[in-house]
Design a protein around this motif. Structure first.
Motif, mmCIF file in Angstrom:
data_model
loop_
_atom_site.group_PDB
_atom_site.id
_atom_site.type_symbol
_atom_site.label_atom_id
_atom_site.label_comp_id
_atom_site.label_asym_id
_atom_site.label_seq_id
_atom_site.Cartn_x
_atom_site.Cartn_y
_atom_site.Cartn_z
ATOM 1 N N THR A 47 0.849 -1.193 0.000
ATOM 2 C CA THR A 47 0.000 0.000 0.000
ATOM 3 C C THR A 47 0.884 1.241 0.000
ATOM 4 O OG1 THR A 47 -0.122 0.169 2.404
ATOM 5 C CG2 THR A 47 -1.765 -1.220 1.317
ATOM 6 N N ILE A 51 2.295 -0.918 3.858
ATOM 7 C CA ILE A 51 1.828 -2.197 4.394
ATOM 8 C C ILE A 51 1.905 -3.252 3.292
ATOM 9 C CG2 ILE A 51 -0.151 -3.439 5.351
ATOM 10 C CD1 ILE A 51 -1.098 -0.728 6.484
ATOM 11 N N HIS A 52 2.534 -4.384 3.613
ATOM 12 C CA HIS A 52 2.630 -5.509 2.682
ATOM 13 C C HIS A 52 1.483 -6.467 2.967
ATOM 14 C CE1 HIS A 52 6.921 -5.007 1.254
ATOM 15 N NE2 HIS A 52 6.757 -4.023 2.127
ATOM 16 N N THR A 67 -2.835 -9.411 5.970
ATOM 17 C CA THR A 67 -1.467 -9.132 6.416
ATOM 18 C C THR A 67 -1.122 -10.089 7.534
ATOM 19 O OG1 THR A 67 -2.138 -7.544 8.091
ATOM 20 C CG2 THR A 67 -1.787 -6.685 5.876
#
Length: 90
Positions: A47, A51-52, A67
């Motif tokens: 994102t 954030i992965h 996540t």
């Protein structure tokens, strides 16, 4: 003839602004919309906030990403990069 020469610099300035600012922005928006429309469930993404995660669900304007901390719902426009395509291109 004098009237045309008065508006020449103004017209030139508008043309320069269009090609340096407006047109590239429109091109970027088109690319982002195309990117958002190509997302699919299972894609690994990052994102814009860093954030992965992996896409678990897709809706018209939102997406649920999975996540390590759990599931998060956010707007499609918050996704900046799709990792699967980046890895394939290298």
């Amino acid at each position: 003839m004098e009237e045309i020469s008065k508006f020449g610099p103004l017209l030139l300035m508008f043309v320069v602004v269009y090609f340096l600012m407006i047109r590239p922005q429109q091109k970027r928006q088109k690319q982002e919309k195309e990117f958002e429309s190509q997302l699919k469930v299972g894609d690994k993404i990052i994102t814009k906030s860093g954030i992965h995660g992996k896409i678990a669900e897709l809706a018209e304007t939102s997406v649920v990403i999975e996540t390590m901390a759990g599931k998060l719902k956010m707007e499609r426009s918050a996704i900046s990069l799709e990792l699967s395509k980046k890895v394939q291109q290298q």
